[in-house]
Design a protein around this motif. Structure first.
Motif, mmCIF file in Angstrom:
data_model
loop_
_atom_site.group_PDB
_atom_site.id
_atom_site.type_symbol
_atom_site.label_atom_id
_atom_site.label_comp_id
_atom_site.label_asym_id
_atom_site.label_seq_id
_atom_site.Cartn_x
_atom_site.Cartn_y
_atom_site.Cartn_z
ATOM 1 N N VAL A 161 -7.862 -65.929 17.383
ATOM 2 C CA VAL A 161 -7.464 -65.123 16.228
ATOM 3 C C VAL A 161 -7.005 -63.739 16.696
ATOM 4 O O VAL A 161 -5.975 -63.234 16.249
ATOM 5 C CB VAL A 161 -8.618 -65.015 15.208
ATOM 6 C CG1 VAL A 161 -8.302 -63.978 14.135
ATOM 7 C CG2 VAL A 161 -8.880 -66.376 14.576
ATOM 8 N N VAL A 204 -0.479 -65.809 12.629
ATOM 9 C CA VAL A 204 -0.967 -64.468 12.313
ATOM 10 C C VAL A 204 0.032 -63.454 12.845
ATOM 11 O O VAL A 204 0.359 -63.460 14.040
ATOM 12 C CB VAL A 204 -2.365 -64.234 12.947
ATOM 13 C CG1 VAL A 204 -2.852 -62.816 12.684
ATOM 14 C CG2 VAL A 204 -3.358 -65.259 12.409
ATOM 15 N N LEU A 212 -9.501 -62.558 7.709
ATOM 16 C CA LEU A 212 -9.083 -61.769 8.867
ATOM 17 C C LEU A 212 -9.580 -60.318 8.850
ATOM 18 O O LEU A 212 -10.034 -59.828 9.885
ATOM 19 C CB LEU A 212 -7.565 -61.826 9.029
ATOM 20 C CG LEU A 212 -7.036 -63.179 9.505
ATOM 21 C CD1 LEU A 212 -5.503 -63.226 9.407
ATOM 22 C CD2 LEU A 212 -7.493 -63.487 10.906
#
Length: 181
Positions: free
Chosen positions: A89, A125, A175
């Motif tokens: 991530v 992302v 997030l």
């Protein structure tokens, strides 16, 4: 952060949890993952979760399968390394989450049919904004039903716009709450 990996992980299960699940067209069933994510020190993720389609999504499944399928409910035993998922991530770009096996029960003409497939979600992302901008469910290797029906079910799950949008929405709720590097 407690549900963050669950939502990023299983979101084929259409962004599991709370308001997002309602938008996704699924109802969470048999979930034991929340407990795992409540412990931020737990490095090894191992839990079970599942879903059932809502009425509108069942209707889309029936339509896309030419009336052959009328319902779908699924369960998965999830395993992963928390630090591995966090590392992916934080890197941004296409965040490929670990492949998981999913077991489902389809209703075909009122008869239950057991199927299995692999789910390997990818969430894109944006590196600058650190927001999810797209997602793919990565459903593949569907077994338990003959072709071309297996392909139709996989394509339905992979292309169902509500599921993809819900995955992006869930990721964007998660997030900002993830720990820094």
């Amino acid at each position: 952060m407690s549900r963050s990996f669950l939502l990023l992980f299983v979101v084929c299960w259409a962004a599991l949890g709370g308001v997002v699940a309602a938008r996704a067209g699924v109802t969470l069933e048999g979930d034991t993952c929340r407990q795992v994510f409540d412990n931020p020190r737990a490095e090894h993720i191992a839990c079970r979760t599942g879903f059932r389609l809502d009425e509108a999504t069942r209707a889309r499944l029936e339509s896309s399968s030419f009336g052959l399928l009328s319902d779908l409910s699924c369960a998965a035993d999830l395993t992963a390394s928390r630090s591995d998922v966090l590392g992916r991530v934080h890197a941004g770009g296409d965040v490929a989450l670990p492949q998981q096996e999913v077991r489902c029960r389809l209703s075909a003409g009122g008869d239950p049919v057991n199927v299995r497939f692999h789910l390997a979600p990818v969430v894109r992302v944006d590196r600058k904004t650190r927001r999810a901008v797209d997602a793919r469910l990565g459903v593949r290797d569907l077994t338990g039903i003959p072709e071309p029906l297996a392909t139709a079910v996989a394509e339905f799950l992979n292309n169902e716009p509500t599921l993809r949008k819900s995955l992006v929405a869930a990721a964007n709720e998660i997030l900002p709450n993830l720990p820094g590097r």
